[in-house]
Scaffold this active site. Structure first.
Site, PDB file in Angstrom:
ATOM      1  N   THR A 140      46.969  64.686  -7.809  1.00  0.00           N
ATOM      2  CA  THR A 140      46.155  63.611  -7.242  1.00  0.00           C
ATOM      3  C   THR A 140      44.937  64.206  -6.551  1.00  0.00           C
ATOM      4  O   THR A 140      45.044  65.178  -5.807  1.00  0.00           O
ATOM      5  CB  THR A 140      46.950  62.791  -6.206  1.00  0.00           C
ATOM      6  N   THR A 141      43.791  63.617  -6.809  1.00  0.00           N
ATOM      7  CA  THR A 141      42.562  64.017  -6.130  1.00  0.00           C
ATOM      8  C   THR A 141      41.799  62.769  -5.734  1.00  0.00           C
ATOM      9  O   THR A 141      41.862  61.746  -6.426  1.00  0.00           O
ATOM     10  CB  THR A 141      41.698  64.926  -7.029  1.00  0.00           C
TER      11      THR A 141
END
Length: 205
Positions: free
Chosen positions: A7-8
């Protein structure tokens, strides 16, 4: 296409841009590392963050940094954030038949202000105020959408980005093991790493 692992998040505010990503490197059911770096400073006031396959993320970061350094030498001017994003878009599109296994956020500040761009693995490009990519997207974006304000301070945007990633880390098996943050503001640019313990202390109140 299935969600890429990890996740970013990226958040743009009037005073700058925050790029952040968790540190877990996972592939399907395998945990490969707990110290992966998915956030990269490309130029003094520009960076990228990504979700996906670690080798492809690192390759794209090296390629775009080299291209922008050459651009600076050839033109004698610093590239705009849009220039970085569009160049990366062309690179991704050229590989559309055998795409890089990565989704990218490009963020930074230029003479026109702060900017944040989202790119998919084959080069589609969108400019937005905030974005989340990867397998924890739904969890992270729900936090950002509930609390985001365009006029919030950069430090508050940093806290919001970490909070969004914390939500993803608690429920997404491909996300975890801490957070790397890149803060780009008019006054300064810096990177910071937070352990899981650090983050739990931040939000335990």
């Amino acid at each position: 296409m299935e969600a890429l692992p990890g996740t970013t998040v990226g958040i743009k505010v009037d005073g700058g841009v925050v790029l952040a990503a968790e540190k877990r490197v996972a592939y399907q059911l395998y945990l490969m590392s707990k110290s992966g770096k998915k956030v990269y400073l490309i130029l003094d006031k520009m960076g990228l963050a990504s979700a996906g396959l670690m080798a492809d993320m690192q390759t794209l970061a090296r390629i775009i940094e080299a291209e922008m350094r050459l651009y600076e030498l050839d033109s004698g001017i610093s590239p705009k954030v849009q220039t970085v994003a569009k160049t990366l878009s062309y690179i991704l599109y050229e590989r559309r038949l055998f795409p890089y296994y990565a989704e990218i956020l490009v963020g930074g500040i230029d003479e026109e202000g702060s900017h944040l761009y989202t790119l998919d693995p084959i080069g589609a490009i969108i400019e937005d105020n905030y974005s989340a990519l990867g397998s924890g997207t739904q969890l992270a974006i729900s936090i950002i959408e509930a609390e985001y304000k365009p006029d919030m301070k950069v430090e508050d945007a940093k806290t919001l980005a970490i909070k969004a990633l914390y939500a993803a880390m608690k429920r997404d098996a491909s996300s975890g093991d801490g957070v790397d943050v890149l803060v780009i503001s008019k006054d300064k640019t810096y990177e910071q790493t937070y352990s899981v313990g650090d983050i739990e202390k931040m939000f335990s109140k």
